[in-house]
Design a protein around this motif. Structure first.
Motif, PDB file in Angstrom:
ATOM      1  N   LYS A 275      -7.886 -40.074  42.391  1.00  0.00           N
ATOM      2  CA  LYS A 275      -8.866 -39.103  41.885  1.00  0.00           C
ATOM      3  C   LYS A 275      -9.668 -38.591  43.079  1.00  0.00           C
ATOM      4  CE  LYS A 275      -9.224 -41.290  37.346  1.00  0.00           C
ATOM      5  NZ  LYS A 275      -8.497 -40.241  36.637  1.00  0.00           N
ATOM      6  N   PRO A 276      -9.126 -37.633  43.807  1.00  0.00           N
ATOM      7  CA  PRO A 276      -9.778 -37.169  45.046  1.00  0.00           C
ATOM      8  C   PRO A 276     -11.132 -36.536  44.783  1.00  0.00           C
ATOM      9  CG  PRO A 276      -7.957 -35.729  44.439  1.00  0.00           C
ATOM     10  CD  PRO A 276      -7.878 -36.910  43.536  1.00  0.00           C
ATOM     11  N   SER A 277     -12.062 -36.820  45.696  1.00  0.00           N
ATOM     12  CA  SER A 277     -13.410 -36.262  45.589  1.00  0.00           C
ATOM     13  C   SER A 277     -13.701 -35.251  46.691  1.00  0.00           C
ATOM     14  CB  SER A 277     -14.450 -37.390  45.638  1.00  0.00           C
ATOM     15  OG  SER A 277     -14.320 -38.136  46.844  1.00  0.00           O
ATOM     16  N   LYS A 278     -12.867 -35.230  47.714  1.00  0.00           N
ATOM     17  CA  LYS A 278     -13.044 -34.306  48.834  1.00  0.00           C
ATOM     18  C   LYS A 278     -12.226 -33.038  48.607  1.00  0.00           C
ATOM     19  CE  LYS A 278     -15.540 -37.366  51.041  1.00  0.00           C
ATOM     20  NZ  LYS A 278     -17.002 -37.186  51.178  1.00  0.00           N
ATOM     21  N   ARG A 279     -12.714 -31.934  49.137  1.00  0.00           N
ATOM     22  CA  ARG A 279     -12.060 -30.636  48.912  1.00  0.00           C
ATOM     23  C   ARG A 279     -10.615 -30.638  49.407  1.00  0.00           C
ATOM     24  NH1 ARG A 279     -13.637 -25.231  48.259  1.00  0.00           N
ATOM     25  NH2 ARG A 279     -11.714 -24.049  47.881  1.00  0.00           N
ATOM     26  N   LEU A 280     -10.372 -31.234  50.593  1.00  0.00           N
ATOM     27  CA  LEU A 280      -9.028 -31.220  51.160  1.00  0.00           C
ATOM     28  C   LEU A 280      -8.034 -31.915  50.237  1.00  0.00           C
ATOM     29  CD1 LEU A 280      -6.991 -30.716  53.425  1.00  0.00           C
ATOM     30  CD2 LEU A 280      -7.773 -32.846  54.498  1.00  0.00           C
ATOM     31  N   THR A 281      -8.367 -33.128  49.796  1.00  0.00           N
ATOM     32  CA  THR A 281      -7.440 -33.876  48.957  1.00  0.00           C
ATOM     33  C   THR A 281      -7.350 -33.270  47.556  1.00  0.00           C
ATOM     34  OG1 THR A 281      -9.258 -35.445  48.580  1.00  0.00           O
ATOM     35  CG2 THR A 281      -7.563 -36.068  50.192  1.00  0.00           C
ATOM     36  N   GLN A 282      -8.428 -32.687  47.067  1.00  0.00           N
ATOM     37  CA  GLN A 282      -8.363 -31.983  45.780  1.00  0.00           C
ATOM     38  C   GLN A 282      -7.392 -30.813  45.854  1.00  0.00           C
ATOM     39  OE1 GLN A 282     -12.469 -30.977  45.104  1.00  0.00           O
ATOM     40  NE2 GLN A 282     -12.902 -32.842  43.947  1.00  0.00           N
ATOM     41  N   ASP A 283      -7.469 -30.060  46.944  1.00  0.00           N
ATOM     42  CA  ASP A 283      -6.570 -28.916  47.114  1.00  0.00           C
ATOM     43  C   ASP A 283      -5.116 -29.364  47.256  1.00  0.00           C
ATOM     44  OD1 ASP A 283      -8.691 -27.207  46.918  1.00  0.00           O
ATOM     45  OD2 ASP A 283      -8.853 -26.812  49.071  1.00  0.00           O
ATOM     46  N   LEU A 284      -4.897 -30.479  47.996  1.00  0.00           N
ATOM     47  CA  LEU A 284      -3.537 -30.998  48.139  1.00  0.00           C
ATOM     48  C   LEU A 284      -2.972 -31.423  46.783  1.00  0.00           C
ATOM     49  CD1 LEU A 284      -3.535 -33.205  51.381  1.00  0.00           C
ATOM     50  CD2 LEU A 284      -2.180 -31.144  50.969  1.00  0.00           C
ATOM     51  N   LYS A 285      -3.816 -32.059  45.971  1.00  0.00           N
ATOM     52  CA  LYS A 285      -3.359 -32.502  44.653  1.00  0.00           C
ATOM     53  C   LYS A 285      -2.994 -31.307  43.777  1.00  0.00           C
ATOM     54  CE  LYS A 285      -4.365 -35.437  40.729  1.00  0.00           C
ATOM     55  NZ  LYS A 285      -4.820 -36.771  40.368  1.00  0.00           N
ATOM     56  N   LYS A 286      -3.848 -30.299  43.755  1.00  0.00           N
ATOM     57  CA  LYS A 286      -3.554 -29.108  42.958  1.00  0.00           C
ATOM     58  C   LYS A 286      -2.282 -28.426  43.450  1.00  0.00           C
ATOM     59  CE  LYS A 286      -8.349 -28.139  41.679  1.00  0.00           C
ATOM     60  NZ  LYS A 286      -9.489 -27.211  41.829  1.00  0.00           N
ATOM     61  N   TYR A 287      -2.120 -28.385  44.761  1.00  0.00           N
ATOM     62  CA  TYR A 287      -0.940 -27.744  45.357  1.00  0.00           C
ATOM     63  C   TYR A 287       0.337 -28.468  44.922  1.00  0.00           C
ATOM     64  CZ  TYR A 287       1.799 -25.404  49.023  1.00  0.00           C
ATOM     65  OH  TYR A 287       2.724 -24.651  49.700  1.00  0.00           O
ATOM     66  N   HIS A 288       0.293 -29.797  44.952  1.00  0.00           N
ATOM     67  CA  HIS A 288       1.488 -30.564  44.610  1.00  0.00           C
ATOM     68  C   HIS A 288       1.765 -30.537  43.109  1.00  0.00           C
ATOM     69  CE1 HIS A 288       4.726 -33.342  45.132  1.00  0.00           C
ATOM     70  NE2 HIS A 288       4.166 -34.262  44.377  1.00  0.00           N
ATOM     71  N   LEU A 289       0.730 -30.642  42.294  1.00  0.00           N
ATOM     72  CA  LEU A 289       0.937 -30.605  40.851  1.00  0.00           C
ATOM     73  C   LEU A 289       1.403 -29.225  40.393  1.00  0.00           C
ATOM     74  CD1 LEU A 289      -2.002 -32.811  39.506  1.00  0.00           C
ATOM     75  CD2 LEU A 289       0.367 -33.448  40.036  1.00  0.00           C
ATOM     76  N   ASN A 290       1.015 -28.206  41.127  1.00  0.00           N
ATOM     77  CA  ASN A 290       1.520 -26.864  40.857  1.00  0.00           C
ATOM     78  C   ASN A 290       3.045 -26.836  40.997  1.00  0.00           C
ATOM     79  OD1 ASN A 290       0.834 -24.142  40.175  1.00  0.00           O
ATOM     80  ND2 ASN A 290       1.289 -23.530  42.269  1.00  0.00           N
ATOM     81  N   HIS A 291       3.552 -27.559  42.012  1.00  0.00           N
ATOM     82  CA  HIS A 291       4.996 -27.658  42.227  1.00  0.00           C
ATOM     83  C   HIS A 291       5.666 -28.376  41.060  1.00  0.00           C
ATOM     84  CE1 HIS A 291       8.851 -28.573  44.132  1.00  0.00           C
ATOM     85  NE2 HIS A 291       8.632 -29.852  43.854  1.00  0.00           N
ATOM     86  N   HIS A 292       5.018 -29.401  40.528  1.00  0.00           N
ATOM     87  CA  HIS A 292       5.614 -30.172  39.440  1.00  0.00           C
ATOM     88  C   HIS A 292       5.586 -29.439  38.109  1.00  0.00           C
ATOM     89  CE1 HIS A 292       6.818 -34.201  40.736  1.00  0.00           C
ATOM     90  NE2 HIS A 292       5.899 -34.086  41.677  1.00  0.00           N
ATOM     91  N   PHE A 293       4.467 -28.815  37.799  1.00  0.00           N
ATOM     92  CA  PHE A 293       4.238 -28.356  36.429  1.00  0.00           C
ATOM     93  C   PHE A 293       4.253 -26.839  36.254  1.00  0.00           C
ATOM     94  CE2 PHE A 293       2.367 -32.562  36.776  1.00  0.00           C
ATOM     95  CZ  PHE A 293       2.965 -33.194  35.701  1.00  0.00           C
ATOM     96  N   ARG A 294       4.434 -26.103  37.360  1.00  0.00           N
ATOM     97  CA  ARG A 294       4.409 -24.650  37.199  1.00  0.00           C
ATOM     98  C   ARG A 294       5.553 -23.951  37.929  1.00  0.00           C
ATOM     99  NH1 ARG A 294       1.365 -20.290  39.591  1.00  0.00           N
ATOM    100  NH2 ARG A 294       1.233 -18.577  38.095  1.00  0.00           N
ATOM    101  N   ILE A 295       5.651 -24.170  39.242  1.00  0.00           N
ATOM    102  CA  ILE A 295       6.686 -23.471  40.023  1.00  0.00           C
ATOM    103  C   ILE A 295       7.434 -24.499  40.869  1.00  0.00           C
ATOM    104  CG2 ILE A 295       7.187 -21.574  41.609  1.00  0.00           C
ATOM    105  CD1 ILE A 295       4.486 -20.400  40.969  1.00  0.00           C
ATOM    106  N   GLN A 296       8.520 -25.036  40.311  1.00  0.00           N
ATOM    107  CA  GLN A 296       9.266 -26.076  41.028  1.00  0.00           C
ATOM    108  C   GLN A 296      10.051 -25.526  42.211  1.00  0.00           C
ATOM    109  OE1 GLN A 296       9.624 -25.611  37.658  1.00  0.00           O
ATOM    110  NE2 GLN A 296       8.472 -27.347  36.816  1.00  0.00           N
TER     111      GLN A 296
END
Length: 239
Positions: free
Chosen positions: A188-209
């Protein structure tokens, strides 16, 4: 030849079922099941054991190898700045390997029985069960094979005193990748960098593989034009 309406039984061992999906395999595998349960791959217990790896095994096993490799270059008389540059170059090499393997091997299109089966074991299982905590990092046996290939590549392309530090840097990049990958799914990232990385990766999983293949960074996605749009998978972004 299995009919197109073949249904995978999720209550049975999966690996030798998925190949029967044929051309429907990729549609099936990219419909994720978001749960923390670890599905069964094989009926044989030993094979099943080999597919499951706790995340902390990665730094425990491979960081000592990183330190040993870099120390070999230190013993050969290179200066500290030289060694730092070698290690950083090795990390850069890993980021390119990470991108290349993910894009061209893990996301290869298959439709034959054995093609689907192998793809599922390599990466399809991760897209089908993205929260499976025991199949988020590479098993040590798979990492060892990759290490041998990378080591001999550096032995062939670089001086003997440089190869160990390059290899150590590449392996360090791998360790950072696998630990980061696990964190992006379960942290559960609290820093902007890790939050952005998580969103970027989950975007790959759940939206644009078909885009967003970088995990530790979007460097090579930017270079090769595979950066997805910025909207992340909202249903997972707060996990």
């Amino acid at each position: 030849m299995v009919a197109r309406d073949f249904q995978v039984d999720l209550n049975k061992a999966l690996v030798f079922q998925v190949g029967h999906l044929g051309e429907a395999y990729h549609e099936w595998v990219h419909q994720p099941i978001v749960c923390t349960e670890s599905p069964r791959f094989f009926e044989i217990e030993f094979l099943e054991f080999l597919t499951r790896t706790v995340w902390w095994a990665v730094p425990t096993i491979w960081l000592p190898v990183v330190c040993y490799s870099i120390s070999k270059t230190v013993q050969m008389g290179h200066s500290f700045p030289e060694i730092v540059l070698m290690v950083l170059f090795g990390i850069l090499v890993w980021t390119l390997l990470e991108y290349t393997i993910h894009r061209f091997l893990f996301h290869i299109e298959t439709k034959s029985y054995w093609g689907n089966t192998i793809h599922y074991v390599l990466h399809g299982c991760h897209h089908k069960h993205p929260m499976d905590s025991l199949r988020l990092v590479l098993p040590p046996t798979a990492t060892a094979i990759l290490c041998l290939l990378v080591w001999y590549m550096f032995r062939l392309l670089s001086p003997p005193s440089v190869a160990p530090a390059l290899f150590g840097g590449t392996l360090l990049g791998y360790v950072a990748y696998d630990v980061t990958h696990y964190y992006l799914h379960h942290g559960k990232p609290s820093k902007r960098l890790t939050q952005d990385l998580k969103k970027y990766h989950l975007n790959h999983h759940f939206r644009i593989q078909s885009k967003g293949f970088g995990v530790t960074s979007s460097l090579w996605d930017n270079v090769f034009g595979t950066v997805p749009s910025t909207k992340a998978a909202e249903k997972m972004s707060n996990q």
